[in-house]
Design a protein around this motif. Structure first.
Motif, mmCIF file in Angstrom:
data_model
loop_
_atom_site.group_PDB
_atom_site.id
_atom_site.type_symbol
_atom_site.label_atom_id
_atom_site.label_comp_id
_atom_site.label_asym_id
_atom_site.label_seq_id
_atom_site.Cartn_x
_atom_site.Cartn_y
_atom_site.Cartn_z
ATOM 1 N N MET A 1 0.822 -1.217 0.000
ATOM 2 C CA MET A 1 0.000 0.000 0.000
ATOM 3 C C MET A 1 0.852 1.263 0.000
ATOM 4 O O MET A 1 0.382 2.331 -0.358
ATOM 5 N N GLN A 2 2.099 1.126 0.450
ATOM 6 C CA GLN A 2 3.009 2.266 0.376
ATOM 7 C C GLN A 2 3.434 2.460 -1.070
ATOM 8 O O GLN A 2 3.484 3.569 -1.578
ATOM 9 N N HIS A 3 3.713 1.341 -1.678
ATOM 10 C CA HIS A 3 4.198 1.405 -3.047
ATOM 11 C C HIS A 3 3.112 1.932 -3.988
ATOM 12 O O HIS A 3 3.402 2.680 -4.920
ATOM 13 N N TYR A 4 1.880 1.540 -3.747
ATOM 14 C CA TYR A 4 0.798 1.997 -4.630
ATOM 15 C C TYR A 4 0.032 3.184 -4.041
ATOM 16 O O TYR A 4 -1.133 3.393 -4.346
ATOM 17 N N SER A 5 0.688 3.951 -3.193
ATOM 18 C CA SER A 5 0.030 5.099 -2.558
ATOM 19 C C SER A 5 -0.325 6.178 -3.584
ATOM 20 O O SER A 5 0.478 6.509 -4.455
ATOM 21 N N PRO A 6 -1.501 6.752 -3.454
ATOM 22 C CA PRO A 6 -1.862 7.855 -4.362
ATOM 23 C C PRO A 6 -1.062 9.125 -4.083
ATOM 24 O O PRO A 6 -1.112 10.060 -4.878
ATOM 25 N N ALA A 7 -0.330 9.153 -2.953
ATOM 26 C CA ALA A 7 0.435 10.356 -2.632
ATOM 27 C C ALA A 7 1.824 10.355 -3.254
ATOM 28 O O ALA A 7 2.600 11.286 -3.043
ATOM 29 N N ARG A 8 2.138 9.310 -4.024
ATOM 30 C CA ARG A 8 3.456 9.293 -4.657
ATOM 31 C C ARG A 8 3.610 10.452 -5.627
ATOM 32 O O ARG A 8 2.705 10.735 -6.422
#
Ligand SMILES: Nc1nc2c(c(=O)[nH]1)N[C@H]1C(S)=C(S)[C@@H](COP(=O)(O)OP(=O)(O)OC[C@H]3O[C@@H](n4cnc5c(=O)[nH]c(N)nc54)[C@H](O)[C@@H]3O)O[C@H]1N2
Ligand SMILES: Nc1nc2c(c(=O)[nH]1)N[C@H]1C(S)=C(S)[C@@H](COP(=O)(O)OP(=O)(O)OC[C@H]3O[C@@H](n4cnc5c(=O)[nH]c(N)nc54)[C@H](O)[C@@H]3O)O[C@H]1N2
Ligand code: SF4
Ligand code: SF4
Ligand code: SF4
Ligand code: SF4
Ligand code: SF4
Ligand SMILES: [Mo]
Lengths: 967, 251, 315
Positions: free
Chosen positions: A72-79
């Motif tokens: 979920m970190q990797h696919y975070s919308p905040a990237r």
């Protein structure tokens, strides 16, 4: 009646051997600083599952709550998506996306101009950096003295106290001997950097029946499962430990042989009040410290192996002056009534009888439950010992000690307790991890003195080192700090990790000087890693009244996500996630070694970035080349590492044969530690699960500070320069040098305004004093201590963007004692005001039993600013959650119009986060429901779609290759 | 098939050690991570970035305080399906989607036939059933049925995701029906207990209680207090200590 | 327990429908009501509409209504499945009997057998509905012997009121039907009072201490919930109505469900020849709303054992 199946009734068939992955790739976790080995399961190029690598020395297969939520970190919308150039005002979040070429050009221009003119006008601070050996080296080549990472607000008290005292430290530099310890004391730890190892270790030792004592104002997490919880009042551990030492000395329960063999206990300390060498060690002509040999009845070189030195008495020196053994001074201090259990009971909140009992238990474990390993070993002097005899008492401590303004001395006290019990690096005790132990302190001086900084010139050496006297400070001829953070100045002479928490405030004030470019990496300084957030934001946006320019003219920042700090940068360099890049966890930096042997590791990209982001290390190397920094370009001026970071990892040599990675060196890949670069090194690492671990021989595993076989090995690996033993500094002479300077002795003396303070706190023997904020404020006005704890499932600010982790804690509460709350008319779920001497914050309460009654606390860094991290504006994190940092002053309260010191430890400059004192009042009904202060919501440069429902994983099921059959 | 098997060949389940669980939530997220892409896929999350983030999780960790003040205890308490031997969550199911497996006793929901009536969740006293509002199907701990026999995984990895991840070793997996298994031994040695035995569901999962604390309170140290100090008339503080130390050294 | 409106609507409507079906059939079979074809048509249609609407609405709360056919398979163990089977089964005999009534063919033994079968099925269906709740050990307020009979009694009472309304409409009002309504209402009232008394005074045997097994250390209180926002269990089982609120609603239910219909029906008995449509309507509508409130309370007052893990002290 239970109804049973009819015979022959069919149950659905379940596919129990479904396909789990197309490919499984090893790499290293970076959901926190623990750096566990992981295996990433991939399906159709998407991360399907992350599991712990069983062979990895750090986590041995297990994984924590964060590590398992990496998806979920990797696919975070905040990237972040592409480089950003600010177009609106700072803080507005108005940016335009630019190309990398443009971004690098701008950065090169800004950085190049500064380097031409005055390199110290660049402040390069790198936060949660795991590549400090690269970033630090880059800063050296650039030539600025203003470089550090997060250590100064994190754990420098622990690092400094440990390294100066016994050449190691808690933190990541050592571990309890989980296998053999019988008695384990944990001071002020909620999670630590050794996140998984501590959990593995505690589980093991409890199952073995060893006793676990937790000293902590709060009974949660590790402290909840301790056999004994000591609910101490914050900031008073020094008194508690002092009282344990008192009891042990009084009862003669110290390991005297150990003191003689490994410490400076018998060294003679000059007693000559007023003299320039009072309190220093008496030395012979060659500079060797002296001891009094009771057999030979004369002064001898204390460094010799076979002497019988006195531990007490007053001895005449050749010049007629008197000197006493260091241990005598120590014993006298702690035998005093001040440190008697009865005297400390009230201040610490720990009953005298408990202190006495714990002292008795310590003595029992150390001396009656000796661990004997049948392993012969040879000591530094070449003497063979048939067995390894251990005192199975171990300790670990972290920020509960570190984050107080008395943390350096308190930490030293704990180490001295360990040493008196004879429990450093023995079976069952505390164990070093390579490259530690180092000399006390490590042989490395800080660079950044006046003559060491010049336009277009590298600095000449590393920024962070270990001063051994006032002459090593980085101050100019007017005693002005040379560094923007005032590290290694009279404000904080032993700031061996720098003082990142002071950079923004100092730069905005131009104190000690203004800067041109602030370059930051991986630190959310606009929010949770700053003290006094409202003023910090002002510092970032304040403009010069005359020029209309920002007081900090240019800010470059590298983050991977839309954190609270991104909107304050002028140029944003978007990083990849940890699954998309190469990294190097180097022995030159903060290694991942275990007590049984040195280790290092890499990250390899396991998925391709799907956007225009670049690994920061690649970017830094490219900037180095564009700026033509020495070491980053070859003779012809072309880039030395055209392959970016992986190229650097393999081919860079710090010294001949010594590079970022220790494993598989040499042309043939057969050497460890030292050896020529090996072009196939990274492949070797990947084959081995992305790490290298060298298991020490059994005879090298203990007494590393004085173990010939280990010390020789350490030299061969390049961990040490010479095989000399490490001598534990019960009495820390170096501090006395500062004290003497404060009395006016020597060439480098502190200016008048600093003298009293230096004199008071540079005591060569550790002592306890009340933390500053509490001592300076009216305790009745602010009667409660306010501290934070790290939640095990969140990493600082960056966990809240994680769709899974934020469900666990989307709002933090203020926890307080149920009894105390009742006296204030406060109940569970009430909203309350928390006030400190600089402001107030509104929060919701949860009452509890397991907390020191004078303490309130909350989970750290859950509170978020509206708009950040791509959370909806009504997210609980920003509407009900709160940040205690708004209340923590970066400067100590004003006193009598005098100079305002930073809110830090006076010796090391460590930020004193946990000195905070507050009062609590119930909020009115109308005020309930929402936190305060509420900042302007941040604008959003990203237009990521936020899903209403997340169905992660459904895609794997639809995959026809799954072949799931149910029926 | 909502009647229960006459008997199950095995009683696979978890034994959870409350004495060493530190409440780290590793079992929670590793369970989510494995299962959202596995047999129960997906475990949906509602409002994941908004005001009310919640979703289907098959394992959750509570933290309780028991008792008052210093003498009390904080206990972390993981809770998932207990794979009961005689659970009504199975028998109430109108569709047969909920069933208990004959071979190993695992209580499963067939996501392809469940109608999402939620009745089974009402029948479970342990709050162990997790309705996926988006998927419209009941979810629950599967004991990682798609891991524990999975031939694509190495033998030693054929354990539930939560057990595989747990850093403290507080979670044990095995056949509780086999008295010679490690888990059965643990239950015997440590006084493993059932949750709400009065309900008569006969949970397979067991909890190992926190061990007795060894603090001052009731469990006074058996050690004698440390020796009393030297005679008070000693001039130098610690005089007798040093006399002792020096004697020791000149042995 | 969270009161799901679809379930309240379902049990209220279908209960009344089955009640009407059974009583109308009874009246016809026993020769107590004139076998007016259109009255039969209207009566059976109303009953079937109520039942069907109820059943349909009950599928609204399903995650997969399109799979609801699967619910008929587990009648060996599941009361919900039995209810489904009984509900569907009822259609055939009751439908046949209704048809026969309309066609004036009720005399044949086969038709009357269908009529009696319809009655049995209707009662069985309602009983199964009650048993769905009454069989749940996890919910103290439901796991009592009164619950299933009350469902049947409520169906009888609301069915009787509907029957009266029907009879009024077709000018066939009869004292037996009014007395039946009064009787059903009175018994249901007594049963409901007994029910409330019993749930208010029942021993709460389960505690947070016993649920967690941590009672050995003292009183158990939650410190941190597993997740900071409510999860499915808390949303579904955590609904609880305040004490004060529940008292008011109980009174309202008593007035609307019992007092108003009883008084109206009593007046109707006294003035059996008067223009009684408004009274009959009043009684039916009032009782309908009353049952809905009663059903709402049935959920809202029910506490689930699982909530012991989330801060409830006892259940
Ligand atoms: N999950 C997770 N892991 C992390 C981090 C994270 O954010 N999340 N952050 C990483 C970082 S940067 C760091 S620095 C480490 C820090 O790791 P820890 O040192 O474990 O940090 P804290 O959570 O600050 O815990 C401090 C503990 O000290 C206690 N305490 C406070 N004051 C006192 C005192 O005066 N005396 C005593 N005895 N105890 C006291 C608090 O109650 C708390 O339990 O964790 C690292 N690991
Ligand atoms: N009240 C209170 N305040 C504290 C503490 C406390 O205990 N109490 N602890 C202090 C301590 S010890 C510390 S170490 C600090 C920690 O505070 P910070 O150093 O600010 O740590 P994080 O919040 O983890 O922020 C790091 C930043 O790195 C970014 N980031 C994450 N991954 C990547 C990546 O892969 N690449 C790049 N370029 N950026 C990335 C994140 O988005 C985030 O903006 O907080 C300090 N502040
Ligand atoms: S402790 Fe957890 S988050 Fe940190 S590196 Fe290890 S697995 Fe990753
Ligand atoms: S714990 Fe609940 S869901 Fe699991 S078997 Fe028992 S009753 Fe069923
Ligand atoms: S929700 Fe699904 S599994 Fe549960 S009772 Fe209904 S149909 Fe069966
Ligand atoms: S056994 Fe599997 S499904 Fe059950 S709690 Fe553990 S990880 Fe989750
Ligand atoms: S992973 Fe283990 S220690 Fe962590 S919460 Fe779960 S059971 Fe407890
Ligand atoms: Mo830190």
């Amino acid at each position: 009646m239970v109804l049973r199946n009819k015979p022959g009734q069919r149950q659905p068939r379940v596919e129990t051997s479904a396909k789990v992955a197309d490919e499984i790739k090893p790499t290293t976790c970076y959901m926190c600083a623990c750096r566990c080995g992981i295996k990433v399961y991939l399906r159709n190029g998407t991360v399907r599952y992350i599991e712990g690598n069983r062979d990895h020395p750090v986590n041995k297969g297990v994984l924590c709550g964060k590590g398992s939520a990496g998806i979920m970190q990797h696919y975070s919308p905040a990237r972040l998506r592409a480089p950003l150039l600010r177009v609106g005002e700072r803080g507005s979040g108005e940016f335009k996306e630019i190309s990398w070429d443009e971004a690098l050009e701008i950065a090169t221009k800004w950085l190049g101009e500064v380097r031409e003119r005055d390199p110290k006008k660049l402040a390069f601070f790198t936060g949660r950096d795991q590549s400090q050996s690269l970033t630090g080296w880059w800063a050296i080549q650039y030539g600025t003295p203003n470089y550090a990472a997060h250590g100064g607000f994190c754990s420098v008290n622990m690092a400094a106290a440990g390294l100066y005292t016994f050449g190691g430290a808690f933190w990541e530099f050592g571990d309890p001997d989980w296998e053999h310890t019988r008695y384990f004391m944990l001071f002020g730890v909620a999670e630590d950097h050794a996140s998984n190892p501590i959990k593995i270790g505690i589980g093991k030792l409890k199952n073995r029946g060893a006793k676990f004592v937790a000293v902590n104002p709060v009974r949660t997490g590790y402290n909840a499962i301790a056999d004994e919880w000591v609910g101490i009042r914050p900031g008073t551990d020094g008194l508690f430990v002092g009282a344990l030492i008192h009891e042990l000395i009084k009862a003669r329960k110290i390991d005297v042989d150990y003191q003689l063999r490994y410490t400076n206990a018998p060294w003679l300390v000059i007693q000559d009040k007023g003299a320039g060498d009072d309190g220093l060690f008496a030395r012979d002509a060659k500079g060797n410290p002296l001891a009094y040999d009771t057999k030979k009845k004369r002064l001898v070189n204390a460094l010799l192996a076979d002497i019988t030195p006195a531990l007490s008495g007053e001895f005449k020196l050749r010049d007629g002056r008197k000197a006493v053994p260091a241990l005598q001074l120590l014993a006298e201090r702690f035998l005093s009534k001040e440190y008697a259990p009865e005297s400390v009971a009230e201040e610490t909140g720990v009953p005298a009888q408990d202190i006495k009992r714990i002292a008795a238990e310590l003595a029992h474990a150390a001396f009656e439950e000796e661990v004997v390993l049948d392993i012969p070993w040879t000591d530094w002097a070449g003497r063979r010992h048939e067995k390894m005899i251990g005192r199975p008492v171990s300790m670990h401590a972290m920020r509960g000690i570190s984050a107080h303004s008395n943390g350096f001395h308190t930490c030293r006290l704990i180490h001295i307790l360990q040493i008196l019990l004879g429990s450093i690096d023995c079976p069952g005790g505390f164990r070093y991890k390579s490259p530690y132990p180092k000399q006390t302190p490590p042989w490395l001086k800080p660079f950044g003195k006046l003559g060491q900084i010049a336009p277009r010139e590298p600095l000449g050496g590393p920024h962070l080192g270990f001063p051994t006297g006032p002459e090593d400070l980085l101050v100019d001829d007017k005693d002005q700090p040379q560094r923007i953070d005032k590290a290694f100045s009279w404000d904080a002479p032993l700031a061996v990790h720098g003082m990142m928490h002071m950079v923004i405030a100092n730069a905005a004030k131009g104190d000690p000087y203004p800067i041109d470019v602030l370059f930051m990496y991986m630190a959310n300084m606009g929010w949770n890693s700053s003290m006094n957030v409202p003023d910090t934001l002002k510092c970032l946006t304040d403009k010069d009244a005359k020029t209309g320019e920002y007081k900090i003219p240019k800010i470059i920042y590298s983050d991977a996500y839309y954190s609270e700090t991104v909107p304050y940068a002028d140029l944003v360099l978007p990083d990849t996630t940890y699954l998309e890049r190469w990294d190097c966890i180097s022995l030159l930096d903060r290694p991942i070694s275990e007590a049984d042997g040195p280790a290092d590791s890499i990250r390899q990209p396991v998925v391709e970035p799907d956007r225009d982001v670049r690994p920061f290390q690649d970017v830094l190397i490219e900037l180095g080349a564009r700026l033509a920094l020495p070491g980053f370009v070859d003779q012809e001026g072309s880039p030395k590492y055209p392959g970016g970071y992986p190229d650097y990892i393999v081919n860079h040599e710090r010294k001949p044969g010594l590079g970022p990675l220790a494993g598989w060196r040499g042309k043939d890949g057969k050497s460890s530690g030292k050896g020529e670069p090996n072009p196939k090194q990274l492949e070797k690492y990947i084959e081995n699960g992305c790490f290298w671990f060298h298991e020490l021989e059994p005879n090298q595993r203990y007494f590393k500070h004085a173990n010939k076989d280990y010390l020789d090995f350490a030299v061969s690996m390049g961990f040490r320069l010479e095989p000399g033993r490490v001598i534990f500094q019960l009495y820390l002479e170096m501090l006395q040098k500062f004290r003497l300077a404060a009395e006016g002795h020597g060439n480098v003396v502190p200016p008048a305004k600093h003298r009293k303070r230096i004199k008071a706190f540079f005591d060569p023997l550790p002592f306890w004093y009340r933390p500053f904020e509490g001592a300076m404020l009216d305790e009745d006005a602010f009667p409660l201590y306010a501290i934070t704890q790290r939640p095990m499932h969140m990493y600082h600010s960056w966990g809240s963007q994680n769709a899974w982790l934020r469900q666990i804690t989307a709002q933090n509460r203020l926890y307080m004692s149920r009894a105390k709350a009742e006296t204030l008319g406060i109940q569970d779920d009430d909203w309350i005001w928390i006030s400190s001497h600089i402001g107030r914050v509104k929060a919701q309460v949860r009452t509890m039993e397991g907390v020191n009654p004078d303490t309130v606390w909350t989970w750290n860094a859950i509170g978020k600013r509206r708009g950040a991290w791509m959370l909806d504006e009504d997210a609980p994190e920003s509407n009900q959650g709160f940040l205690l940092n708004h209340l923590i002053a970066e400067l100590l309260p004003q006193r009598g119009g005098g100079y305002r010191y930073s809110n830090s430890d006076p010796v090391t400059g460590q930020a004193a986060w946990y000195d905070l004192k507050v009062k609590i009042e119930k909020a009115s009904g109308a005020e309930a429901g929402e936190t305060y202060p509420m900042f302007e919501p941040l604008g959003r440069p990203l237009d990521s779609e936020l899903p209403d429902v997340l169905r992660f994983g459904a895609q794997f099921k639809d995959d026809p290759s799954e072949g799931s059959t149910r029926g | 098939m909502t009647t229960l098997p006459e008997k199950t060949d095995k009683k696979l389940g978890l034994v959870i050690d409350l004495d060493i669980c530190v409440g780290c939530h590793a079992c929670v997220t590793s369970c989510k991570e494995w299962n959202t892409g596995g047999y129960s896929a997906p475990l949906s999350d509602i409002d994941p970035y908004g005001a009310d983030p919640h979703g289907a999780w098959l394992n959750r960790v509570h933290t309780y305080e028991a008792g008052e003040g210093h003498g009390g205890q904080t206990v972390h308490f993981p809770r998932s399906c207990l794979h009961c031997e005689t659970p009504d969550c199975v028998t109430v199911c109108p569709t047969g989607a909920s069933y208990k497996r004959e071979e190993d006793g695992i209580v499963l929901v067939n996501p392809d036939t469940c109608i999402g009536c939620k009745l089974c969740s009402w029948a479970c006293p342990y709050g162990a059933r997790e309705y996926d509002t988006d998927h419209g199907v009941m979810k629950k701990c599967t004991l990682c049925v798609d891991r524990i026999y999975n031939e694509n995984l190495e033998q030693e990895d054929r354990v539930p995701a939560c057990v595989r991840a747990c850093p403290t070793g507080a979670r044990h997996f095995g056949d509780i029906g086999d008295p010679s298994s490690e888990v059965s031994a643990l239950v015997r040695q440590r006084g493993g207990y059932d949750l709400l035995p009065e309900m008569g569901y006969r949970p397979v999962n067991k909890y190992l209680p926190p061990r007795e604390r060894r603090d001052g309170g009731e469990h006074q140290s058996v050690l004698p207090a440390l020796a009393e100090p030297s005679p008070p008339q000693a001039k130098l503080r610690g005089e007798s200590f040093f006399a002792w130390a020096d004697r020791l050294l000149s042995r | 327990m969270h009161p799901a409106y679809s379930v309240i609507l379902f049990t209220t409507a279908s209960g009344a429908g089955y009640g009407l079906l059974a009583l109308l059939s009874l009246g016809g079979l026993m020769g107590l009501t004139p076998l007016h074809p259109w009255m039969g048509f209207t009566g059976f249609l109303t009953a079937f509409v109520l039942i069907t609407a109820g059943l349909l609405s009950s599928t609204f709360h399903l995650g997969h209504p399109e799979r609801s056919w699967r619910a008929f398979s587990q009648w060996r163990s599941s009361w919900l499945s039995r209810e489904g089977v009984a509900a569907v089964l009822t259609y055939a005999p009751a439908g046949l009997f209704g048809l026969a009534w309309f066609l004036g063919e009720t005399a044949h033994w086969a038709w009357s057998l269908a009529g009696w079968a319809g009655i049995v099925c209707a009662i069985a269906t309602v009983y199964c509905t009650g048993m769905i709740y009454a069989s749940l050990k996890t919910i103290r307020q439901w796991y009592t012997p009164l619950v299933a009979p009350i469902y049947v009694l409520m169906a009888a009472a609301t069915g009787a009121l509907l029957l009266n309304l029907l009879l009024v409409l077709f000018g066939a009002l009869a004292a037996w039907a009014l007395w039946l309504a009064v009787g059903a209402l009175a018994v249901a009232f007594l049963a409901k009072i007994a029910y409330w008394f019993s749930i208010d005074n029942a021993r709460k045997t389960y505690t947070a201490e016993s649920a967690t097994g941590l009672g050995r250390f003292g009183k158990v209180r939650p410190l941190d919930a597993p997740h900071s926002r409510a999860n499915f269990i808390m949303r579904e089982m955590g609904y609880a109505v305040g004490r004060k609120h529940s008292r008011i609603l109980r009174r309202l239910a008593v007035i609307l469900l019992f007092a108003v219909p009883l008084i109206s029906t009593s007046i109707m008995i006294a003035y059996i020849d008067g223009a009684l449509l408004p009274l009959a309507l009043l009684a039916t509508v009032s009782a309908g709303i009353g049952v809905a409130i009663e059903r709402w309370l049935f959920f809202a007052e029910a506490s689930h054992v699982a909530m012991l893990f989330y801060g409830n002290e006892r259940a």
